[in-house]
Design a protein around this motif. Structure first.
Motif, PDB file in Angstrom:
ATOM      1  N   SER A 191      42.122  29.436  49.742  1.00  0.00           N
ATOM      2  CA  SER A 191      41.394  28.300  49.168  1.00  0.00           C
ATOM      3  C   SER A 191      40.228  27.852  50.046  1.00  0.00           C
ATOM      4  N   ALA A 192      40.192  28.295  51.299  1.00  0.00           N
ATOM      5  CA  ALA A 192      39.085  27.942  52.184  1.00  0.00           C
ATOM      6  C   ALA A 192      37.818  28.712  51.853  1.00  0.00           C
ATOM      7  N   ALA A 193      37.958  29.798  51.109  1.00  0.00           N
ATOM      8  CA  ALA A 193      36.828  30.676  50.812  1.00  0.00           C
ATOM      9  C   ALA A 193      36.024  30.162  49.616  1.00  0.00           C
ATOM     10  N   ALA A 194      34.802  30.649  49.509  1.00  0.00           N
ATOM     11  CA  ALA A 194      33.952  30.406  48.342  1.00  0.00           C
ATOM     12  C   ALA A 194      33.289  31.743  48.006  1.00  0.00           C
ATOM     13  N   PRO A 195      34.081  32.710  47.547  1.00  0.00           N
ATOM     14  CA  PRO A 195      33.585  34.080  47.407  1.00  0.00           C
ATOM     15  C   PRO A 195      32.681  34.256  46.185  1.00  0.00           C
ATOM     16  N   ILE A 196      31.943  35.360  46.195  1.00  0.00           N
ATOM     17  CA  ILE A 196      31.090  35.743  45.077  1.00  0.00           C
ATOM     18  C   ILE A 196      31.452  37.163  44.643  1.00  0.00           C
ATOM     19  N   ASP A 197      31.003  37.551  43.473  1.00  0.00           N
ATOM     20  CA  ASP A 197      31.099  38.943  43.038  1.00  0.00           C
ATOM     21  C   ASP A 197      29.914  39.708  43.618  1.00  0.00           C
ATOM     22  N   ASP A 198      30.174  40.850  44.243  1.00  0.00           N
ATOM     23  CA  ASP A 198      29.080  41.711  44.687  1.00  0.00           C
ATOM     24  C   ASP A 198      29.540  43.153  44.632  1.00  0.00           C
ATOM     25  N   VAL A 199      28.739  44.060  45.205  1.00  0.00           N
ATOM     26  CA  VAL A 199      29.046  45.487  45.079  1.00  0.00           C
ATOM     27  C   VAL A 199      30.315  45.868  45.823  1.00  0.00           C
ATOM     28  N   ARG A 200      30.756  45.040  46.784  1.00  0.00           N
ATOM     29  CA  ARG A 200      31.940  45.384  47.562  1.00  0.00           C
ATOM     30  C   ARG A 200      33.234  44.885  46.928  1.00  0.00           C
ATOM     31  N   GLY A 201      33.145  43.857  46.082  1.00  0.00           N
ATOM     32  CA  GLY A 201      34.361  43.334  45.480  1.00  0.00           C
ATOM     33  C   GLY A 201      34.082  42.073  44.690  1.00  0.00           C
ATOM     34  N   SER A 202      35.008  41.705  43.838  1.00  0.00           N
ATOM     35  CA  SER A 202      34.855  40.499  43.032  1.00  0.00           C
ATOM     36  C   SER A 202      35.371  39.282  43.796  1.00  0.00           C
ATOM     37  N   ALA A 203      34.998  38.104  43.308  1.00  0.00           N
ATOM     38  CA  ALA A 203      35.482  36.872  43.920  1.00  0.00           C
ATOM     39  C   ALA A 203      36.996  36.768  43.806  1.00  0.00           C
ATOM     40  N   ASP A 204      37.515  37.126  42.639  1.00  0.00           N
ATOM     41  CA  ASP A 204      38.967  37.059  42.435  1.00  0.00           C
ATOM     42  C   ASP A 204      39.697  37.993  43.397  1.00  0.00           C
ATOM     43  N   TYR A 205      39.157  39.187  43.579  1.00  0.00           N
ATOM     44  CA  TYR A 205      39.800  40.136  44.490  1.00  0.00           C
ATOM     45  C   TYR A 205      39.785  39.604  45.917  1.00  0.00           C
ATOM     46  N   ARG A 206      38.671  39.011  46.325  1.00  0.00           N
ATOM     47  CA  ARG A 206      38.581  38.477  47.679  1.00  0.00           C
ATOM     48  C   ARG A 206      39.621  37.371  47.907  1.00  0.00           C
ATOM     49  N   GLU A 207      39.774  36.483  46.935  1.00  0.00           N
ATOM     50  CA  GLU A 207      40.766  35.422  47.092  1.00  0.00           C
ATOM     51  C   GLU A 207      42.180  35.993  47.206  1.00  0.00           C
ATOM     52  N   HIS A 208      42.481  36.965  46.357  1.00  0.00           N
ATOM     53  CA  HIS A 208      43.805  37.590  46.429  1.00  0.00           C
ATOM     54  C   HIS A 208      43.995  38.295  47.771  1.00  0.00           C
ATOM     55  N   ALA A 209      42.982  39.052  48.195  1.00  0.00           N
ATOM     56  CA  ALA A 209      43.097  39.810  49.441  1.00  0.00           C
ATOM     57  C   ALA A 209      43.246  38.888  50.641  1.00  0.00           C
ATOM     58  N   LEU A 210      42.541  37.770  50.643  1.00  0.00           N
ATOM     59  CA  LEU A 210      42.669  36.829  51.756  1.00  0.00           C
ATOM     60  C   LEU A 210      44.078  36.263  51.839  1.00  0.00           C
ATOM     61  N   SER A 211      44.662  35.967  50.692  1.00  0.00           N
ATOM     62  CA  SER A 211      46.031  35.469  50.687  1.00  0.00           C
ATOM     63  C   SER A 211      46.976  36.489  51.299  1.00  0.00           C
ATOM     64  N   VAL A 212      46.787  37.752  50.946  1.00  0.00           N
ATOM     65  CA  VAL A 212      47.624  38.823  51.492  1.00  0.00           C
ATOM     66  C   VAL A 212      47.389  38.980  52.998  1.00  0.00           C
ATOM     67  N   LEU A 213      46.115  38.987  53.404  1.00  0.00           N
ATOM     68  CA  LEU A 213      45.805  39.134  54.831  1.00  0.00           C
ATOM     69  C   LEU A 213      46.399  37.997  55.647  1.00  0.00           C
ATOM     70  N   ALA A 214      46.330  36.786  55.115  1.00  0.00           N
ATOM     71  CA  ALA A 214      46.876  35.634  55.847  1.00  0.00           C
ATOM     72  C   ALA A 214      48.374  35.786  56.038  1.00  0.00           C
ATOM     73  N   ARG A 215      49.078  36.176  54.984  1.00  0.00           N
ATOM     74  CA  ARG A 215      50.531  36.352  55.111  1.00  0.00           C
ATOM     75  C   ARG A 215      50.857  37.460  56.105  1.00  0.00           C
ATOM     76  N   ARG A 216      50.130  38.553  56.041  1.00  0.00           N
ATOM     77  CA  ARG A 216      50.427  39.688  56.923  1.00  0.00           C
ATOM     78  C   ARG A 216      50.124  39.358  58.385  1.00  0.00           C
ATOM     79  N   THR A 217      48.961  38.787  58.628  1.00  0.00           N
ATOM     80  CA  THR A 217      48.620  38.489  60.026  1.00  0.00           C
ATOM     81  C   THR A 217      49.558  37.438  60.609  1.00  0.00           C
ATOM     82  N   LEU A 218      49.965  36.476  59.785  1.00  0.00           N
ATOM     83  CA  LEU A 218      50.947  35.497  60.264  1.00  0.00           C
ATOM     84  C   LEU A 218      52.260  36.186  60.604  1.00  0.00           C
ATOM     85  N   SER A 219      52.697  37.114  59.762  1.00  0.00           N
ATOM     86  CA  SER A 219      53.946  37.833  60.037  1.00  0.00           C
ATOM     87  C   SER A 219      53.851  38.615  61.336  1.00  0.00           C
TER      88      SER A 219
END
Length: 293
Positions: free
Chosen positions: A251-279
């Motif tokens: 929720s801290a992010a304000a992503p955009i759609d671009d050639v590397r990925g969509s905003a929705d994908y970035r939000e999902h990926a950040l959630s996953v990265l946060a859980r993994r790095t915390l673990s």
């Protein structure tokens, strides 16, 4: 285009004061790309490679002063134990050739939202040392990033060092891309545990106009760990806590759609990265697992 090559920091600061439009260049891994593609054509380049004091680091009073000209390869080889998340991020930068030339100082100067070291600097509570003929000041990493490729430096200032606390607890960094290195991050995340003051640092990269602290995620996790006594017991963190931490980090992010990925994908990926790095960080804090990079 003039090529200016001072031999000392004092001379470099004098030149920068006289010609504030001169663009600093050290590793050249960002500047030369812009020049080669004609995205930038400054009147002068200010070569900092001959200034020895920018290529040194020192430790004292629990803080590392990292010269702005220290390349990533030395961060990895010499500071992996003291600054683990910065070393992890440095390993994901470019190719071996880029890591031999590129620097954290250059990453800061470019101020790209996708810079790999930025989330680590924010999560760690780093300060940027900026110098001019008027003197030296320290800028909190929180206040350094002003916008896409814009930073808080005055026209006559140069980045001379970065000050980071020697890691008081486990740290982690991870990014999403088509591969681990030699790619611009779709998004990235860093977390740092500060057991001595029962605090958490967390930050996102490549998912907003600037790198950002995930303040709500930090406050939630720090309170949860304190209220349940986990800082002391080091017991496992509940899955529900990990999930909520991930949600707040995204929720801290304000992503955009671009050639590397969509905003929705970035939000999902950040959630996953946060859980993994915390673990990974918590496993290391418990002392029962090897850190993951």
């Amino acid at each position: 285009m003039d090529f200016l090559r001072p031999s000392s920091l004092g001379e470099a600061l004098a030149v920068k004061a006289e010609r504030p439009g001169a663009v600093p260049i050290a590793g050249g891994t960002d500047v030369m790309v812009e020049l080669n593609f004609d995205h930038r054509r400054p009147a002068a380049l200010l070569d900092l490679t001959g200034i020895a004091e920018l290529t040194e680091w020192s430790a004292g009073h629990g803080t590392i002063r990292l010269g702005s000209g220290v390349p990533y390869v030395r961060v990895i080889g010499e500071l992996g134990e003291r600054l683990p998340a910065l070393a992890m991020a440095s390993r994901t930068v470019g190719s071996p050739q880029i890591r031999n030339r590129g620097t954290v100082g250059g990453n800061l100067g470019a101020a790209s939202p996708a810079g790999d070291t930025h989330p680590v600097l924010l999560a760690s509570g780093a300060k940027v040392e900026a110098a001019s003929v008027r003197g030296t000041r320290l800028i909190d990493a929180d206040d350094f990033y002003l916008g896409v490729k814009r930073n808080a430096l005055e026209p006559d200032e140069l980045i001379t060092a970065v000050h980071l606390p020697s890691a008081p607890g486990p740290q982690q960094f991870a990014k999403v891309g088509t591969r681990n290195a030699m790619v611009i991050a779709v998004c990235s995340f860093a977390v740092a545990l500060h057991p001595e003051r029962e605090a958490v640092g967390a930050a996102v990269g490549s998912a907003a106009p600037t790198p950002r602290r995930a303040t709500a995620a930090e406050e939630f996790l720090a309170a949860e760990l304190s209220d349940t006594g986990l800082w002391t017991t080091r017991a496992p963190i509940a899955d529900s806590v990990r999930r909520r931490f991930g949600e707040l980090a995204a929720s801290a992010a304000a992503p955009i759609d671009d050639v590397r990925g969509s905003a929705d994908y970035r939000e999902h990926a950040l959630s996953v990265l946060a859980r993994r790095t915390l673990s990974w960080a918590w496993n290391s804090y418990q002392g029962g697992a090897r850190s993951c990079a």
